[in-house]
Design an enzyme around this catalytic site. Structure first.
Site, PDB file in Angstrom:
ATOM      1  N   GLU A 104      -3.535  -9.855   3.742  1.00 25.11           N
ATOM      2  CA  GLU A 104      -4.296  -9.429   4.968  1.00 25.11           C
ATOM      3  C   GLU A 104      -5.426 -10.585   4.997  1.00 25.11           C
ATOM      4  OE1 GLU A 104      -3.501  -7.163   2.765  1.00 25.11           O
ATOM      5  OE2 GLU A 104      -2.670  -5.424   3.568  1.00 25.11           O
ATOM      6  N   GLU A 159       0.814  -1.125   0.083  1.00 29.31           N
ATOM      7  CA  GLU A 159      -0.226  -0.066  -0.061  1.00 29.31           C
ATOM      8  C   GLU A 159       0.803   1.366  -0.020  1.00 29.31           C
ATOM      9  OE1 GLU A 159      -2.028  -1.716   3.556  1.00 29.31           O
ATOM     10  OE2 GLU A 159      -3.972  -1.157   2.417  1.00 29.31           O
TER      11      GLU A 159
HETATM   12  C1  HXC Z   1       5.999  -8.191  12.062  1.00 30.25           C
HETATM   13  C2  HXC Z   1       7.249  -9.345  10.825  1.00 30.25           C
HETATM   14  C3  HXC Z   1       6.420  -9.257   9.609  1.00 30.25           C
HETATM   15  C4  HXC Z   1       5.153  -8.394   9.918  1.00 30.25           C
HETATM   16  C5  HXC Z   1       7.704 -10.329   8.953  1.00 30.25           C
HETATM   17  N1  HXC Z   1       8.201 -10.271  10.281  1.00 30.25           N
HETATM   18  N2  HXC Z   1       6.772  -9.744   8.634  1.00 30.25           N
HETATM   19  N3  HXC Z   1       6.828  -9.012  11.940  1.00 30.25           N
HETATM   20  N4  HXC Z   1       4.812  -7.829  11.233  1.00 30.25           N
HETATM   21  N5  HXC Z   1       4.316  -7.911   9.008  1.00 30.25           N
HETATM   22  C6  HXC Z   1       9.438 -10.844  10.892  1.00 30.25           C
HETATM   23  C7  HXC Z   1       9.236 -12.277  11.312  1.00 30.25           C
HETATM   24  O1  HXC Z   1       8.161 -12.171  12.456  1.00 30.25           O
HETATM   25  C8  HXC Z   1      10.548 -12.522  11.825  1.00 30.25           C
HETATM   26  O2  HXC Z   1      10.899 -12.049  13.181  1.00 30.25           O
HETATM   27  C9  HXC Z   1      11.384 -11.759  10.767  1.00 30.25           C
HETATM   28  O3  HXC Z   1      10.531 -10.388  10.437  1.00 30.25           O
HETATM   29  C10 HXC Z   1      11.736 -12.406   9.585  1.00 30.25           C
HETATM   30  O4  HXC Z   1      10.421 -13.030   9.025  1.00 30.25           O
HETATM   31  P1  HXC Z   1      10.451 -14.565   8.549  1.00 30.25           P
HETATM   32  O5  HXC Z   1       9.100 -14.720   8.399  1.00 30.25           O
HETATM   33  O6  HXC Z   1      11.318 -15.334   9.242  1.00 30.25           O
HETATM   34  O7  HXC Z   1      11.116 -14.313   7.122  1.00 30.25           O
HETATM   35  P2  HXC Z   1      10.805 -15.115   5.773  1.00 30.25           P
HETATM   36  O8  HXC Z   1      10.521 -16.749   5.925  1.00 30.25           O
HETATM   37  O9  HXC Z   1      11.702 -14.719   4.620  1.00 30.25           O
HETATM   38  O10 HXC Z   1       9.324 -14.898   5.241  1.00 30.25           O
HETATM   39  C11 HXC Z   1       9.252 -13.579   4.896  1.00 30.25           C
HETATM   40  C12 HXC Z   1       7.744 -12.989   4.761  1.00 30.25           C
HETATM   41  C13 HXC Z   1       6.904 -13.534   5.833  1.00 30.25           C
HETATM   42  C14 HXC Z   1       7.174 -13.858   3.528  1.00 30.25           C
HETATM   43  C15 HXC Z   1       7.589 -11.548   4.412  1.00 30.25           C
HETATM   44  O11 HXC Z   1       7.633 -12.843   7.007  1.00 30.25           O
HETATM   45  C16 HXC Z   1       5.400 -12.865   6.066  1.00 30.25           C
HETATM   46  O12 HXC Z   1       4.574 -13.576   5.401  1.00 30.25           O
HETATM   47  N6  HXC Z   1       5.157 -11.547   6.899  1.00 30.25           N
HETATM   48  C17 HXC Z   1       4.014 -11.447   6.860  1.00 30.25           C
HETATM   49  C18 HXC Z   1       3.118 -10.738   5.507  1.00 30.25           C
HETATM   50  C19 HXC Z   1       2.075 -10.185   5.939  1.00 30.25           C
HETATM   51  O13 HXC Z   1       1.078 -10.861   6.346  1.00 30.25           O
HETATM   52  N7  HXC Z   1       1.682  -8.531   5.789  1.00 30.25           N
HETATM   53  C20 HXC Z   1       0.539  -8.156   5.963  1.00 30.25           C
HETATM   54  C21 HXC Z   1       0.427  -7.513   7.300  1.00 30.25           C
HETATM   55  S1  HXC Z   1      -1.205  -6.809   7.893  1.00 30.25           S
HETATM   56  P3  HXC Z   1      11.626 -13.010  14.037  1.00 30.25           P
HETATM   57  O14 HXC Z   1      11.581 -12.276  15.184  1.00 30.25           O
HETATM   58  O15 HXC Z   1      10.931 -14.307  14.031  1.00 30.25           O
HETATM   59  O16 HXC Z   1      13.084 -13.127  13.556  1.00 30.25           O
HETATM   60  C22 HXC Z   1      -1.070  -5.196   7.034  1.00 30.25           C
HETATM   61  C23 HXC Z   1      -2.492  -4.700   7.074  1.00 30.25           C
HETATM   62  C24 HXC Z   1      -2.413  -3.167   6.867  1.00 30.25           C
HETATM   63  O17 HXC Z   1      -0.078  -4.833   6.531  1.00 30.25           O
HETATM   64  C25 HXC Z   1      -3.382  -2.236   7.425  1.00 30.25           C
HETATM   65  C26 HXC Z   1      -3.380  -2.337   9.035  1.00 30.25           C
HETATM   66  C27 HXC Z   1      -4.159  -0.963   9.498  1.00 30.25           C
END
Ligand code: HXC
Length: 261
Positions: free
Chosen positions: A133, A113
Site C-alpha cells: 500500500e 489481509e
Molecule cells: C485493480 C489490478 C490489481 C489491483 C492487478 N490488477 N492488480 N486491478 N486492482 N489491485 C489488474 C491489472 O491492472 C491488469 O489489468 C491485470 O490485473 C493484470 O495485472 P498486471 O499488472 O498486468 O500483471 P503482472 O505484471 O503479472 O503484475 C501483477 C501484480 C501487479 C504484481 C499483482 O498487478 C500489482 O502490483 N498489482 C497491484 C498490487 C497492489 O498494489 N495491491 C494493493 C492494493 S491497495 P489489465 O486490464 O491491464 O489487464 C489495497 C488496500 C486495502 O489492497 C485497503 C483498502 C481499504
C-alpha cells in the site's frame, strides 16, 4: 442475487470460499467485498460446513483492493468503503470453524489481509505476499496494520509495511507469515486435507478454542484466563464433551466421532 466473483463450494464437510475474478487478479472490488461477506456468512451458518478453505484458484490469491475503483474515491466515500471491507474480512476471521487460506501466486494488500484473517496459511512455492500500500501512498485498511504485527511481530511487520516489498514463500515461512509451503499444484489439496480433519471433529470445542484464543489475544492474560474458564465450563453443556470423554472411556483415545451442530 447469484454471486459472480465469490462463491462457497461445499464438499464432504469442507466449504471452499473461492475468489474468482481472474481478469483483475481477484482484485477486491466493492462487489467482491460484498460477495465475500455473504460467503463468509453462509460458511458460518451452514451446519454441513465444518471447516473452511479460502482459495483464489491456481494462479493468484488476490492482488489487493481494486486500485482502479478506489483511485478517485473521496474521504467520505472511503469512510463507508473501508468499514465494509473490514466487515467482510472480519466476517471471514470470525467464522467459528477452522479456516485455512490456500495461497497460490500473489496475496498482496487486501489479499494478504484476507489471508491473515484465516487461522493458518498454506502457501504455494510460487506464492508472493506483501503489503504494498505504501507504494500507492496509502496504508492497509483491511486489518494489515493490526493482524500482521500480531502474527509476525512489530518489527517484521513494519519492515513489510514501510517498504511494501514482496515476500516469497520461503521468507514468509521463515517469519511466520505462512505456516506451510508446498508445491503450487498441491496447495489447495493440502488445505482441503487439513480442513477435512475437522469434518468429524468436535464442533463446539473447536468453536470455543477459536473464540477463546482470538479473544485472549486482544486482552490481558487474567481476562483471557477468565474467558478460558467460562468457555471450559460451558463446553460441559454441549454434546461434544460427553461424546468425547465417553468414547475415551469405552474405546480409548482419538476414536470419537462428533455430531454436527
Ligand atoms: C485493480 C489490478 C490489481 C489491483 C492487478 N490488477 N492488480 N486491478 N486492482 N489491485 C489488474 C491489472 O491492472 C491488469 O489489468 C491485470 O490485473 C493484470 O495485472 P498486471 O499488472 O498486468 O500483471 P503482472 O505484471 O503479472 O503484475 C501483477 C501484480 C501487479 C504484481 C499483482 O498487478 C500489482 O502490483 N498489482 C497491484 C498490487 C497492489 O498494489 N495491491 C494493493 C492494493 S491497495 P489489465 O486490464 O491491464 O489487464 C489495497 C488496500 C486495502 O489492497 C485497503 C483498502 C481499504
Amino acid at each position: 442475487m447469484t454471486a459472480e466473483f465469490v462463491r462457497l463450494e461445499v464438499a464432504d464437510g469442507v466449504g471452499t470460499i473461492r475468489l474468482d475474478r481472474a481478469k483483475a487478479m481477484n482484485a477486491i472490488s466493492i462487489q467482491v467485498q460484498d460477495e465475500l461477506a455473504l460467503a463468509a456468512a453462509e460458511a458460518t451458518d451452514r451446519s454441513d460446513v465444518r471447516a473452511v478453505v479460502v482459495w483464489g484458484g491456481e494462479k493468484v490469491f488476490a492482488a489487493g483492493n481494486d486500485v482502479k475503483e478506489m483511485a478517485d474515491m473521496s474521504y467520505t466515500d472511503m469512510v463507508d468503503r473501508v468499514q465494509k471491507l473490514q466487515d467482510a474480512v472480519n466476517a471471514v476471521a470470525r467464522i467459528p470453524k477452522p479456516v485455512v487460506a490456500a495461497v497460490n501466486g500473489y496475496a498482496l494488500g487486501g489479499g494478504c489481509e484476507l489471508a491473515l484473517a484465516a487461522d493458518v496459511r498454506f502457501a504455494a512455492d510460487n506464492a508472493v505476499l506483501g503489503q504494498p500500500e505504501v507504494l500507492l501512498g496509502i496504508i492497509p485498511g483491511a486489518g494489515g496494520t493490526q493482524r500482521l504485527p500480531r502474527l509476525v511481530g512489530p518489527s517484521k511487520a513494519k519492515d513489510l509495511l514501510y517498504t511494501g516489498r514482496f515476500v516469497k514463500a520461503e521468507e514468509a515461512l521463515a517469519i511466520g507469515l505462512v505456516d506451510r509451503v508446498v508445491p503450487a499444484a498441491e496447495v489447495y489439496a493440502e488445505a482441503v486435507a487439513w480442513a477435512s480433519r475437522f469434518a468429524t471433529a468436535a464442533p463446539y470445542a473447536l468453536r470455543a478454542i477459536k473464540e477463546t484464543v482470538d479473544r485472549g489475544l486482544e486482552v490481558d492474560i487474567e481476562t483471557g484466563l477468565q474467558v478460558e474458564r467460562h468457555s471450559f465450563a460451558a463446553i460441559f453443556a454441549t454434546g461434544d464433551s460427553r461424546t468425547g470423554m465417553q468414547s475415551f472411556i469405552e474405546n480409548g483415545p482419538g476414536k470419537a466421532t462428533f455430531e454436527g451442530r
